[in-house]
Design a protein around this motif. Structure first.
Motif, short mmCIF file in Angstrom:
data_model
loop_
_atom_site.label_atom_id
_atom_site.label_comp_id
_atom_site.label_asym_id
_atom_site.label_seq_id
_atom_site.Cartn_x
_atom_site.Cartn_y
_atom_site.Cartn_z
N ASN A 272 0.81 -1.23 0.00
CA ASN A 272 0.00 0.00 0.00
C ASN A 272 0.84 1.28 0.00
N GLY A 273 2.17 1.17 0.19
CA GLY A 273 3.02 2.35 0.10
C GLY A 273 3.07 3.19 1.35
N GLY A 279 3.88 -0.86 -3.71
CA GLY A 279 3.58 -1.82 -4.76
C GLY A 279 3.44 -1.13 -6.11
N ILE A 280 3.84 -1.83 -7.15
CA ILE A 280 3.74 -1.25 -8.49
C ILE A 280 2.28 -1.08 -8.88
N LEU A 281 1.43 -2.07 -8.56
CA LEU A 281 0.03 -1.99 -8.95
C LEU A 281 -0.72 -0.90 -8.21
N THR A 282 -0.23 -0.46 -7.06
CA THR A 282 -0.90 0.60 -6.30
C THR A 282 -0.28 1.97 -6.54
N THR A 283 0.67 2.05 -7.47
CA THR A 283 1.31 3.33 -7.77
C THR A 283 0.48 4.10 -8.79
N PRO A 284 0.12 5.34 -8.52
CA PRO A 284 -0.65 6.11 -9.50
C PRO A 284 0.17 6.39 -10.75
N ILE A 407 14.69 -19.17 15.60
CA ILE A 407 15.43 -18.67 14.45
C ILE A 407 14.55 -17.62 13.77
N LEU A 408 15.09 -16.42 13.62
CA LEU A 408 14.35 -15.31 13.03
C LEU A 408 15.06 -14.83 11.77
N ALA A 409 14.30 -14.57 10.72
CA ALA A 409 14.85 -14.04 9.47
C ALA A 409 14.20 -12.71 9.17
N GLU A 410 14.99 -11.74 8.72
CA GLU A 410 14.44 -10.43 8.40
C GLU A 410 15.26 -9.76 7.31
N ARG A 411 14.63 -8.80 6.63
CA ARG A 411 15.32 -7.96 5.66
C ARG A 411 14.60 -6.62 5.60
N ARG A 412 15.30 -5.58 5.17
CA ARG A 412 14.73 -4.23 5.09
C ARG A 412 14.88 -3.74 3.66
N ALA A 413 13.76 -3.28 3.08
CA ALA A 413 13.79 -2.86 1.68
C ALA A 413 12.56 -2.02 1.38
N ASN A 414 12.56 -1.41 0.20
CA ASN A 414 11.38 -0.74 -0.34
C ASN A 414 11.58 -0.55 -1.84
N VAL A 415 10.49 -0.30 -2.54
CA VAL A 415 10.52 -0.16 -3.98
C VAL A 415 10.30 1.30 -4.36
N ALA A 416 11.14 1.82 -5.24
CA ALA A 416 10.96 3.15 -5.80
C ALA A 416 10.42 3.00 -7.21
N VAL A 417 9.14 3.28 -7.38
CA VAL A 417 8.53 3.23 -8.72
C VAL A 417 8.68 4.62 -9.32
N HIS A 418 9.81 4.87 -9.97
CA HIS A 418 10.13 6.21 -10.42
C HIS A 418 9.58 6.52 -11.81
N THR A 419 9.19 5.48 -12.58
CA THR A 419 8.63 5.70 -13.91
C THR A 419 7.38 4.84 -14.07
N PRO A 420 6.24 5.28 -13.54
CA PRO A 420 5.03 4.46 -13.60
C PRO A 420 4.59 4.12 -15.01
N GLN A 421 4.91 5.01 -15.99
CA GLN A 421 4.46 4.78 -17.37
C GLN A 421 5.08 3.53 -17.99
N ALA A 422 6.11 2.96 -17.34
CA ALA A 422 6.76 1.76 -17.87
C ALA A 422 5.96 0.50 -17.60
N PHE A 423 4.84 0.61 -16.86
CA PHE A 423 4.07 -0.58 -16.49
C PHE A 423 2.64 -0.50 -17.03
N VAL A 424 2.08 -1.68 -17.28
CA VAL A 424 0.69 -1.80 -17.73
C VAL A 424 0.02 -2.87 -16.89
#
Length: 433
Positions: A272-273, A279-284, A407-424
């Motif tokens: 949800n951002g 998420g790419i699908l939730t990016t305007p 045993i615990l596993a974790e990672r830290r990340a996020n997505v930068a959708v900088h060019t939304p027009q590249a997706f359909v």
């Protein structure tokens, strides 16, 4: 001359009085290191500085030698004969190769998975030697990534054309489609292009000599500020299982790592951002394609027409992500002669998963009836603060008395959708009777 050998002082107190070693017990290397470190840090030390520095160099060299000796000993114990070689002479039994000690496909001794990195770590060895008490963590990155700092926007990334080949042991992940970079902080700032289709701002034209040149635009960018999100989960494991490298690797690769990878794909697609990743699908601003009302286009044709829409936006698509049920419909599509259109030989297990020149990624993280097509490396970047980190501890509720560890596993990340027009975003038409 006295019959007693002169005892050499090992240091001096602040008042100048010498410090002699305890009779009958020579100080260990670590004790000597700590003592010399304290003297070097003491601003009031008035002893022989040259002698102190020489002792520091000597102790440092001995510690390094001890570390190398220990490393060589561990490497020697892990050494194995190639397959098919006879056992060593003398009747000794050949040592069984332990899980996590195999070289990678290039013969390098380094671990190739997070589980192998964990079972090979000195931290795990120390944890076991200490009676499996306390807590420790091991971080591992599947591939080295350069460090890129951010100001008001990320530095321009070097984009590699095409799709990286997938690991033969694991399915291709949505995350593998994206440009991947490393973030140094917890806050992520980037510029999102909201200029719209290139046909609206591209004013390039043929200009007569001496005439004014046209200015392209207007351009529009939004400064997006977000934070890196932590994805984590844990599983219990008995102390007995923690002594078995094979079981440890099974837990880490089969449950913890897989769970993180699946959740990462889900976040990349539909986060949800705000409280979640972007998420790419939730990016305007991303494109959409749905067959018109009354269309009889099958999913195979729908993907092809959506590809054309992406190409018309001047961002050539490279891959499409869809639910396994939708991919099943496409693979089972037959022509009038009953021949499958997509795969000619269903007995070929190595048939490439491609459609209309696009790499196909199937995942249950994508809802059935929907697909995402686009130039993934052109349109988005996955920023990671750390690789997958594995932690183990005996400090959890009543697990200590039950001989159970966590045993615990974790990672830290996020997505930068900088060019939304590249997706359909593709919405398949409902099946008709």
């Amino acid at each position: 001359m006295s019959n007693f050998a002169r005892v050499r002082p090992i240091g001096r107190r602040r008042d100048g009085r010498p410090i002699y070693p305890i009779k009958g017990g020579a100080p260990t290397l670590l004790e000597q290191r700590d003592e010399i470190a304290a003297l070097l840090a003491d601003p009031d030390y008035d002893g022989d500085i040259d002698e102190l520095l020489a002792r520091a160099d000597d102790v440092h060299a001995k510690i390094e030698q001890a570390n190398k000796r220990g490393a060589r000993l561990r490497a020697l114990k892990a050494a194995q004969l190639p397959a098919g070689d006879p056992p060593p002479q003398g009747g000794g039994q050949q040592r069984r190769e332990q899980p996590g000690m195999q070289p990678d496909d290039r013969g390098n001794p380094g671990p190739v998975t997070v589980a192998e990195a964990f079972v090979r770590s000195a931290a795990l060895e120390h944890f076991r030697d200490n009676g499996k008490q306390g807590k420790f963590a091991v971080e591992h990155r599947a591939a080295p990534a350069g460090t890129v700092t951010t100001g008001t926007q990320p530095q321009q990334n070097t984009r590699v054309p095409g799709i990286l080949p997938q690991n033969p042991d694991f399915p291709l992940l949505v995350a593998n489609l994206l440009d991947r970079q490393t973030s140094d902080g917890t806050t992520l700032e980037y510029m999102r292009d909201t200029s719209g289709p290139q046909s609206t701002w591209n004013k390039a034209a043929v200009v007569a000599e001496g005439a004014d040149k046209p200015m392209s635009g207007p351009f529009a960018f939004d400064l997006i500020t977000t934070t890196l999100k932590t994805v984590a989960h844990w599983v219990p494991i008995t102390r007995q299982a923690a002594d078995d490298n094979g079981q440890l690797m099974g837990y880490i690769n089969g449950r913890l790592t897989y769970g993180l990878e699946y959740k990462m794909d889900q976040e990349i697609l539909t986060g949800n951002g705000t409280t979640e990743m972007q998420g790419i699908l939730t990016t305007p601003g991303i494109g959409t394609y749905q067959p018109p009302v009354g269309s009889t286009d099958v999913k195979l044709i729908t993907v092809r027409k959506a590809k054309t829409q992406g190409e018309l936006a001047l961002y050539p698509p490279t891959a499409v992500v869809m639910n396994p049920m939708d991919w099943q419909d496409i693979e089972l599509d037959e022509d009038q002669n009953g021949q499958f259109r997509v795969i000619a030989n269903v007995t070929d297990p190595g048939a490439p998963t491609r459609l209309w020149g696009l790499t196909v990624v199937t995942t249950v993280a994508m809802a059935a009836g929907t697909a995402l097509l686009g130039g993934f490396r052109t349109g988005a970047t996955l920023w990671e603060r750390q690789g997958i980190t594995i932690l183990m501890t005996d400090s959890h509720a009543d697990y200590f008395t039950a001989n159970t560890l966590v045993i615990l596993a974790e990672r830290r990340a996020n997505v930068a959708v900088h060019t939304p027009q590249a997706f359909v975003k593709i919405t398949f038409a409902a099946a008709t009777a």
